[in-house]
Design a protein around this motif. Sequence first.
Motif, PDB file in Angstrom:
ATOM      1  N   PRO A 230     -15.242 -53.450 -12.733  1.00  0.00           N
ATOM      2  CA  PRO A 230     -15.074 -52.285 -13.656  1.00  0.00           C
ATOM      3  C   PRO A 230     -13.696 -52.602 -14.526  1.00  0.00           C
ATOM      4  CG  PRO A 230     -14.293 -51.966 -11.340  1.00  0.00           C
ATOM      5  CD  PRO A 230     -15.068 -53.191 -11.301  1.00  0.00           C
ATOM      6  N   HIS A 235      -8.207 -56.633 -12.618  1.00  0.00           N
ATOM      7  CA  HIS A 235      -9.093 -57.705 -12.222  1.00  0.00           C
ATOM      8  C   HIS A 235     -10.134 -57.741 -13.256  1.00  0.00           C
ATOM      9  CE1 HIS A 235     -11.340 -60.234  -8.919  1.00  0.00           C
ATOM     10  NE2 HIS A 235     -11.202 -60.846 -10.068  1.00  0.00           N
ATOM     11  N   ARG A 283     -22.041 -60.754  -1.013  1.00  0.00           N
ATOM     12  CA  ARG A 283     -23.481 -60.315  -1.090  1.00  0.00           C
ATOM     13  C   ARG A 283     -23.986 -61.441  -1.686  1.00  0.00           C
ATOM     14  NH1 ARG A 283     -22.912 -54.076  -2.967  1.00  0.00           N
ATOM     15  NH2 ARG A 283     -21.840 -53.449  -1.351  1.00  0.00           N
ATOM     16  N   SER A 303      -8.434 -59.766  -5.406  1.00  0.00           N
ATOM     17  CA  SER A 303      -8.076 -58.184  -5.322  1.00  0.00           C
ATOM     18  C   SER A 303      -8.111 -58.145  -3.918  1.00  0.00           C
ATOM     19  CB  SER A 303      -9.298 -57.483  -5.682  1.00  0.00           C
ATOM     20  OG  SER A 303      -9.259 -57.589  -7.215  1.00  0.00           O
ATOM     21  N   ARG A 325      -7.221 -66.469  -6.306  1.00  0.00           N
ATOM     22  CA  ARG A 325      -5.824 -65.950  -6.797  1.00  0.00           C
ATOM     23  C   ARG A 325      -5.289 -64.828  -6.125  1.00  0.00           C
ATOM     24  NH1 ARG A 325      -6.361 -61.236  -8.104  1.00  0.00           N
ATOM     25  NH2 ARG A 325      -7.910 -60.509  -9.500  1.00  0.00           N
ATOM     26  N   GLY A 327      -3.157 -61.023  -7.096  1.00  0.00           N
ATOM     27  CA  GLY A 327      -2.627 -60.209  -8.250  1.00  0.00           C
ATOM     28  C   GLY A 327      -2.197 -58.745  -7.697  1.00  0.00           C
ATOM     29  N   SER A 432     -10.689 -51.827   0.591  1.00  0.00           N
ATOM     30  CA  SER A 432     -12.026 -51.876   0.925  1.00  0.00           C
ATOM     31  C   SER A 432     -12.915 -52.446  -0.580  1.00  0.00           C
ATOM     32  CB  SER A 432     -12.360 -50.482   1.448  1.00  0.00           C
ATOM     33  OG  SER A 432     -13.951 -50.400   1.439  1.00  0.00           O
ATOM     34  N   GLY A 433     -13.922 -53.451  -0.193  1.00  0.00           N
ATOM     35  CA  GLY A 433     -14.319 -53.850  -1.476  1.00  0.00           C
ATOM     36  C   GLY A 433     -13.423 -53.894  -2.634  1.00  0.00           C
ATOM     37  N   GLY A 434     -12.399 -54.332  -2.434  1.00  0.00           N
ATOM     38  CA  GLY A 434     -11.351 -54.816  -3.762  1.00  0.00           C
ATOM     39  C   GLY A 434     -10.747 -53.554  -4.078  1.00  0.00           C
ATOM     40  N   TRP A 465     -17.070 -55.421   3.623  1.00  0.00           N
ATOM     41  CA  TRP A 465     -16.170 -54.649   2.919  1.00  0.00           C
ATOM     42  C   TRP A 465     -14.543 -55.123   3.111  1.00  0.00           C
ATOM     43  CZ3 TRP A 465     -18.259 -51.830  -0.700  1.00  0.00           C
ATOM     44  CH2 TRP A 465     -19.347 -51.250  -0.520  1.00  0.00           C
ATOM     45  N   ARG A 488     -17.256 -36.958   6.233  1.00  0.00           N
ATOM     46  CA  ARG A 488     -17.455 -37.468   4.959  1.00  0.00           C
ATOM     47  C   ARG A 488     -17.762 -36.289   4.011  1.00  0.00           C
ATOM     48  NH1 ARG A 488     -18.482 -43.103   4.263  1.00  0.00           N
ATOM     49  NH2 ARG A 488     -20.148 -42.579   2.501  1.00  0.00           N
ATOM     50  N   ALA A 497     -15.763 -41.759  -3.350  1.00  0.00           N
ATOM     51  CA  ALA A 497     -16.510 -42.154  -2.103  1.00  0.00           C
ATOM     52  C   ALA A 497     -16.073 -43.044  -1.344  1.00  0.00           C
ATOM     53  CB  ALA A 497     -17.860 -42.474  -2.671  1.00  0.00           C
ATOM     54  N   ARG A 502     -15.827 -44.435   7.131  1.00  0.00           N
ATOM     55  CA  ARG A 502     -17.229 -44.863   7.562  1.00  0.00           C
ATOM     56  C   ARG A 502     -17.525 -44.806   8.975  1.00  0.00           C
ATOM     57  NH1 ARG A 502     -20.260 -47.741   3.767  1.00  0.00           N
ATOM     58  NH2 ARG A 502     -19.162 -47.674   1.606  1.00  0.00           N
TER      59      ARG A 502
HETATM   60  C1  MLC Z   1     -18.581 -48.488  -3.398  1.00  0.00           C
HETATM   61  N1  MLC Z   1     -18.504 -47.958  -2.225  1.00  0.00           N
HETATM   62  C2  MLC Z   1     -17.548 -48.273  -1.460  1.00  0.00           C
HETATM   63  C3  MLC Z   1     -16.862 -49.193  -2.317  1.00  0.00           C
HETATM   64  N2  MLC Z   1     -17.644 -49.274  -3.374  1.00  0.00           N
HETATM   65  N3  MLC Z   1     -17.253 -48.091  -0.304  1.00  0.00           N
HETATM   66  C4  MLC Z   1     -16.085 -48.603   0.189  1.00  0.00           C
HETATM   67  N4  MLC Z   1     -15.562 -49.700  -0.345  1.00  0.00           N
HETATM   68  C5  MLC Z   1     -15.728 -49.893  -1.661  1.00  0.00           C
HETATM   69  N5  MLC Z   1     -15.251 -50.553  -2.645  1.00  0.00           N
HETATM   70  C6  MLC Z   1     -19.357 -46.765  -1.661  1.00  0.00           C
HETATM   71  C7  MLC Z   1     -20.367 -46.030  -2.706  1.00  0.00           C
HETATM   72  O1  MLC Z   1     -19.878 -45.228  -3.073  1.00  0.00           O
HETATM   73  C8  MLC Z   1     -21.614 -45.648  -1.798  1.00  0.00           C
HETATM   74  O2  MLC Z   1     -21.351 -44.451  -1.078  1.00  0.00           O
HETATM   75  C9  MLC Z   1     -21.744 -46.919  -0.886  1.00  0.00           C
HETATM   76  O3  MLC Z   1     -20.614 -47.356  -0.862  1.00  0.00           O
HETATM   77  C10 MLC Z   1     -22.721 -48.004  -1.254  1.00  0.00           C
HETATM   78  O4  MLC Z   1     -22.309 -48.343  -2.603  1.00  0.00           O
HETATM   79  P1  MLC Z   1     -23.049 -49.759  -2.990  1.00  0.00           P
HETATM   80  O5  MLC Z   1     -24.006 -49.439  -4.419  1.00  0.00           O
HETATM   81  O6  MLC Z   1     -23.380 -50.737  -2.097  1.00  0.00           O
HETATM   82  O7  MLC Z   1     -21.517 -50.258  -3.739  1.00  0.00           O
HETATM   83  P2  MLC Z   1     -21.324 -50.963  -5.092  1.00  0.00           P
HETATM   84  O8  MLC Z   1     -21.497 -49.779  -6.138  1.00  0.00           O
HETATM   85  O9  MLC Z   1     -22.114 -52.052  -5.209  1.00  0.00           O
HETATM   86  O10 MLC Z   1     -20.110 -51.207  -5.094  1.00  0.00           O
HETATM   87  C11 MLC Z   1     -19.456 -52.276  -4.345  1.00  0.00           C
HETATM   88  C12 MLC Z   1     -18.440 -53.267  -5.378  1.00  0.00           C
HETATM   89  C13 MLC Z   1     -17.479 -52.193  -5.874  1.00  0.00           C
HETATM   90  C14 MLC Z   1     -17.705 -54.150  -4.239  1.00  0.00           C
HETATM   91  C15 MLC Z   1     -19.422 -53.667  -6.317  1.00  0.00           C
HETATM   92  O11 MLC Z   1     -16.848 -51.639  -4.840  1.00  0.00           O
HETATM   93  C16 MLC Z   1     -16.433 -52.711  -6.659  1.00  0.00           C
HETATM   94  O12 MLC Z   1     -16.897 -52.871  -7.843  1.00  0.00           O
HETATM   95  N6  MLC Z   1     -15.417 -53.181  -6.278  1.00  0.00           N
HETATM   96  C17 MLC Z   1     -14.496 -53.947  -7.105  1.00  0.00           C
HETATM   97  C18 MLC Z   1     -13.187 -53.229  -7.273  1.00  0.00           C
HETATM   98  C19 MLC Z   1     -12.127 -53.889  -8.235  1.00  0.00           C
HETATM   99  O13 MLC Z   1     -12.406 -54.014  -9.328  1.00  0.00           O
HETATM  100  N7  MLC Z   1     -11.022 -54.091  -7.723  1.00  0.00           N
HETATM  101  C20 MLC Z   1      -9.951 -54.766  -8.498  1.00  0.00           C
HETATM  102  C21 MLC Z   1      -8.674 -53.944  -8.034  1.00  0.00           C
HETATM  103  S1  MLC Z   1      -7.552 -54.902  -8.986  1.00  0.00           S
HETATM  104  P3  MLC Z   1     -22.147 -43.471  -0.746  1.00  0.00           P
HETATM  105  O14 MLC Z   1     -21.612 -42.245  -0.018  1.00  0.00           O
HETATM  106  O15 MLC Z   1     -22.944 -43.076  -2.133  1.00  0.00           O
HETATM  107  O16 MLC Z   1     -23.317 -44.304   0.014  1.00  0.00           O
HETATM  108  C22 MLC Z   1      -6.412 -55.539  -7.946  1.00  0.00           C
HETATM  109  C23 MLC Z   1      -5.576 -56.686  -8.433  1.00  0.00           C
HETATM  110  C24 MLC Z   1      -6.125 -58.005  -8.333  1.00  0.00           C
HETATM  111  O17 MLC Z   1      -6.650 -55.347  -6.581  1.00  0.00           O
HETATM  112  O18 MLC Z   1      -5.437 -58.837  -7.485  1.00  0.00           O
HETATM  113  O19 MLC Z   1      -7.222 -58.065  -8.665  1.00  0.00           O
END
Ligand code: MLC
Length: 527
Positions: A230, A235, A283, A303, A325, A327, A432-434, A465, A488, A497, A502
Motif C-alpha cells: 500500500p 515501505h 504466501r 516492516s 532491511r 525501517g 501483524s502482516g507488516g 502473520w 470481532r 480489521a 483473531r
Molecule cells: C489484512 N488482514 C489482516 C492483515 N491484512 N489481518 C491481520 N494483519 C494484517 N496485516 C485481514 C483482512 O482485513 C481480512 O479480514 C483477513 O485479514 C484476510 O485478508 P487477506 O485477503 O488474506 O489479506 P490481504 O488483503 O492479502 O492482506 C495481507 C497483506 C496486507 C499482508 C497483503 O496486510 C499488507 O499489504 N500488509 C503490508 C502492510 C505494509 O505495507 N506495512 C508497511 C508498514 S511501514 P476479514 O475480517 O475481512 O476476514 C513499516 C516501516 C518499514 O513498517 O520498515 O517498512
Amino acid sequence: MDGPQHWRTHLSPRSPGSFPLPEPGTLAGAWTAALTPDPDRPLLWGLVGGGPARWVTRGEFLDRTVAAAGRLSAAGLVAGDRVLVSGPSTVDLAVAHVACLRLGLVVVPTNGAYREAELAHVLADCRPRAALVDHDRWADLVTDLQPNLLVAATDLQGLEVPGGSSGVDGPTPELDSAGPDDPAIIGYTSGTTGRPKGAVLTQANLLAGAHSVRVAWRWTDADRLVLCLPLFHMHGLGVGLHGTLLAAASAVLQPRFDPDAVLDAVEAHAATLFFGVPTMYHRLAGHDRVSGLGSLRLCVSGSAPLAADLHVRLADRAGVPVLERYGMTETVMLVSNPYEGQRRPGSVGIPLPGVDVRLGGGDDETDGPTGEILVRGPNVFAGYWERPEATAEAFVADPDGGDPWFRTGDLGVVDDDGYLSIVGRAKELIISGGLNVYPREVDDVLSLHPAVAEVAVAGLPSPEWGEEVVAWVVPAVGHECPDVDELRSFAQDHLAAYKVPRRVVAVDVLPRNALGKVTRHELRLPD
Ligand code: MLC
Ligand code: AMP
C-alpha cells in the motif's frame, strides 16, 4: 530528552554529513531533475484516469503532476496545508502525492482500513484543508467528520475550484520551491504508546531515506519494481514509490497483494525488483510458481522480522537470497543487509549510508549485550506534529555533545562483524502482516463490551502473520466470556480489521506486576 545512558556498540562512523544528498536537497526537486530527461521512457504501470491499467511515461507523469498541482493551487491550497490522501495504489494516487509535494503541501498518507474513530483522530489532530480519497463512502465520511474540508478523488474529480469548473486545469503555480527543511509528510504512528502521533518528515528526510537505499541496493533507471504494497506506509511509499521516482526507474503498481498477479507481472514486465512484508514472502514461498521470483535481481523484505527458516526456504526453493532491511515511519530506512556480501538470515544488516546507529542501554550492564537501537542522520524525522513533549521524550542526548539520537523502541544486538539483529521491543507493539497494532488501543475498545470486566491484548507468534492479535478476557460477573466472533463484530466498527483479535482466551485474572500494571509478556495460551 533523557540524559546519556550507558552507551554500547556504535555501528557506524560519526559522520552522517559525509553522504551528500542529490541536488537540490529536496525530494520534489530531485524527482523533477531525475524524470525530466528521456520523457518517453515508461515510468509507472497502473490504473489511471478511470481507465484500464497502462504505462505512463516520465513526460506524461510530470505533465499530470503539473496539471494536478495547478488544480490544487486554484482550489486555494497553499504550501504547508495538510492534505489527507488515501486510496488503492494507482497512478492517480501517485500523481496526486507528487503534485502535493511539488506544491509544498504536506501529505498525510492514511490507511484505507481505518474506521470512523481512527480517521476522526487523524483529522482532528492534523486539521487538513483537503482530502483526496478513493474508498467507498470515504468522501461522505470525511465531510461529516470535518465539514470545511475540500474533498475529491485522487484524480481530483470533484475538487471544487472557486470561480471555475471542477474539470478545468488551473494556472501553473510555482513548483518545487519547498526547502529541504519544509515538512512533506505526516505519518501517523503510535511510536511507543498512546494515541497515534503524526511523525513529521521533511523533504530532506524523505530524500535521504530514498537516496540511501537507492545507493545501497544499486537501484538504477534500468530497474523495474513490482509494487503491491500500500502507498500509505513507509515501505510502499517512502521506499517503493519514492525510490522508483528518484532512480528514474519504473514500477508496476498493483492495488493489492496477490501472489499470482505478482508472479505474472514479474514475467510480463521483465521486472527486476520486488519488495514485500514477510507475510507476502510466506504466501509466495508456498506457491507452486515461487521459482518465478528467481529472475529478479533483488527481493527485499521488511516492516517485520523475516523468519530465518523462511529466508532459507526462499533461497532453496526459488534461488532468492532475500535482502532484509529495517525501517520505521520516523526514520524511513536505517539498516539493511548488504547488496554485495552476506545477507544474513535473522539479521537486518548494517547501517545504510549516511545513517548513524548505536545501541543504548540501561544504567548498568545487566542487560548483557542487548540495547535499545538509537539512530540519527538526515533521514530521521523532525518531530511529532504539535507534540513537543513526545518529541523530546523520543530523543536522547549524545554523550559527546553531537546531534541527539532517536530512540526506536526496538532492542538489538550486534555481531562481532557489525551485523545488527532485532531481538525484541521496548515498546508495546504487535506487528501483524507488516501492520502495527498497539495493544492499548485494542484493549480500550474491547473493554467497552458489556460482558468484559478486564481485557489485555498481546501478540502470539503466527507463521503467516508473524504475530497474531489475541485477547485475554476476564468476563464480567454474571456473563459468559464473549467468543471471538462476538468480540470481532463488536470491535469492527471502531478498529481497522487487521487490529481485531483473531483469538480470545477467557481467564480469571490478568497477570500484573507490583504496581498493578498488566504484564503482557506473561499472557499465555492455556495448556
Ligand atoms: C489484512 N488482514 C489482516 C492483515 N491484512 N489481518 C491481520 N494483519 C494484517 N496485516 C485481514 C483482512 O482485513 C481480512 O479480514 C483477513 O485479514 C484476510 O485478508 P487477506 O485477503 O488474506 O489479506 P490481504 O488483503 O492479502 O492482506 C495481507 C497483506 C496486507 C499482508 C497483503 O496486510 C499488507 O499489504 N500488509 C503490508 C502492510 C505494509 O505495507 N506495512 C508497511 C508498514 S511501514 P476479514 O475480517 O475481512 O476476514 C513499516 C516501516 C518499514 O513498517 O520498515 O517498512
Ligand atoms: P512503523 O512504525 O509502522 O514504521 O513500524 C516500524 C517498526 O517495524 C520498527 O520499529 C520495528 O519494530 C519494525 N520493523 C521494521 N522492519 C523490521 C525488520 N526487518 N525486522 C524486525 N522488525 C522490523
